[in-house]
Design a protein around this motif. Sequence first.
Motif, PDB file in Angstrom:
ATOM      1  N   LEU A 190       0.979  -1.197   0.051  1.00  0.00           N
ATOM      2  CA  LEU A 190      -0.142   0.207   0.071  1.00  0.00           C
ATOM      3  C   LEU A 190       0.809   1.155   0.071  1.00  0.00           C
ATOM      4  CD1 LEU A 190      -3.011  -0.899   2.531  1.00  0.00           C
ATOM      5  CD2 LEU A 190      -3.174  -0.750  -0.113  1.00  0.00           C
ATOM      6  N   LEU A 191       1.709   1.416   0.822  1.00  0.00           N
ATOM      7  CA  LEU A 191       2.733   2.557   0.883  1.00  0.00           C
ATOM      8  C   LEU A 191       3.440   2.572  -0.550  1.00  0.00           C
ATOM      9  CD1 LEU A 191       4.352   2.248   4.260  1.00  0.00           C
ATOM     10  CD2 LEU A 191       2.879   3.967   3.426  1.00  0.00           C
ATOM     11  N   GLU A 192       4.000   1.547  -1.108  1.00  0.00           N
ATOM     12  CA  GLU A 192       4.457   1.608  -2.558  1.00  0.00           C
ATOM     13  C   GLU A 192       3.554   2.304  -3.516  1.00  0.00           C
ATOM     14  OE1 GLU A 192       5.735  -2.147  -3.410  1.00  0.00           O
ATOM     15  OE2 GLU A 192       7.408  -1.903  -1.996  1.00  0.00           O
ATOM     16  N   LEU A 193       2.271   1.749  -3.648  1.00  0.00           N
ATOM     17  CA  LEU A 193       1.271   2.230  -4.227  1.00  0.00           C
ATOM     18  C   LEU A 193       1.111   3.732  -4.116  1.00  0.00           C
ATOM     19  CD1 LEU A 193      -1.330  -0.806  -4.362  1.00  0.00           C
ATOM     20  CD2 LEU A 193       0.123  -0.063  -6.204  1.00  0.00           C
ATOM     21  N   TRP A 194       0.831   4.009  -2.756  1.00  0.00           N
ATOM     22  CA  TRP A 194       0.430   5.667  -2.543  1.00  0.00           C
ATOM     23  C   TRP A 194       1.458   6.469  -2.709  1.00  0.00           C
ATOM     24  CZ3 TRP A 194      -1.566   3.616   2.689  1.00  0.00           C
ATOM     25  CH2 TRP A 194      -2.921   3.256   2.600  1.00  0.00           C
ATOM     26  N   LEU A 195       3.049   6.106  -2.485  1.00  0.00           N
ATOM     27  CA  LEU A 195       3.675   7.050  -2.524  1.00  0.00           C
ATOM     28  C   LEU A 195       4.801   6.873  -3.784  1.00  0.00           C
ATOM     29  CD1 LEU A 195       4.407   6.898   1.257  1.00  0.00           C
ATOM     30  CD2 LEU A 195       3.277   8.626   0.186  1.00  0.00           C
ATOM     31  N   GLN A 196       5.035   5.873  -4.379  1.00  0.00           N
ATOM     32  CA  GLN A 196       6.040   5.957  -5.558  1.00  0.00           C
ATOM     33  C   GLN A 196       5.560   6.794  -6.609  1.00  0.00           C
ATOM     34  OE1 GLN A 196       6.832   1.748  -6.499  1.00  0.00           O
ATOM     35  NE2 GLN A 196       8.340   1.561  -4.766  1.00  0.00           N
ATOM     36  N   PRO A 197       6.315   7.669  -7.302  1.00  0.00           N
ATOM     37  CA  PRO A 197       6.130   8.486  -8.270  1.00  0.00           C
ATOM     38  C   PRO A 197       5.385   7.682  -9.764  1.00  0.00           C
ATOM     39  CG  PRO A 197       8.129   9.056  -7.473  1.00  0.00           C
ATOM     40  CD  PRO A 197       7.759   7.730  -6.595  1.00  0.00           C
TER      41      PRO A 197
END
Length: 160
Positions: free
Chosen positions: A123-130
């Motif tokens: 989830l963090l990767e999906l929300w925050l990765q450019p």
Amino acid sequence: GIQIESSFWKGRCHPALLLVTVDLPARALVTCMKQYNGKSSCVYCEQVGTRVSNQTYWPFENEVRARTQQSLWRDAKLANVRREPVGGIKGASPLLLAKPFDMSKGVVIDWMHGMLLGLTKKLLELWLQPVNRHNMFYIGDKVFVLEPIQEYYFVVHCLH
């Protein structure tokens, strides 16, 4: 049961195993199943998984057959006879004998690997990765950057 005598109570106690929570490597050991990355390694269902580039994936399927205490017993017996894993089961786990415990329902998801290192990380990767900046769920541009802490203060308490 176990006979217990104390200053405030005397009686017989009948302990029962209701849940088992262990990390993923230990789960494979106590359930006598394949590791989390092996085919048919889910304790809850009989989905086989697909091997791609040295990783196992479980694509979404509408109809997945759930494991039951009976199916676990069946596969454990077959694995013992064949001397090889059957449906991800390597042999009979002592947990299968712990009445009224049901191994297909009582081994809970490993919080650290399954949630924190799995779902939360994803989830963090999906929300925050450019790379996701054009998706509706992207919040990387809405999170303000914190300045690094310049000073650290330690408070020491002395016991007298």
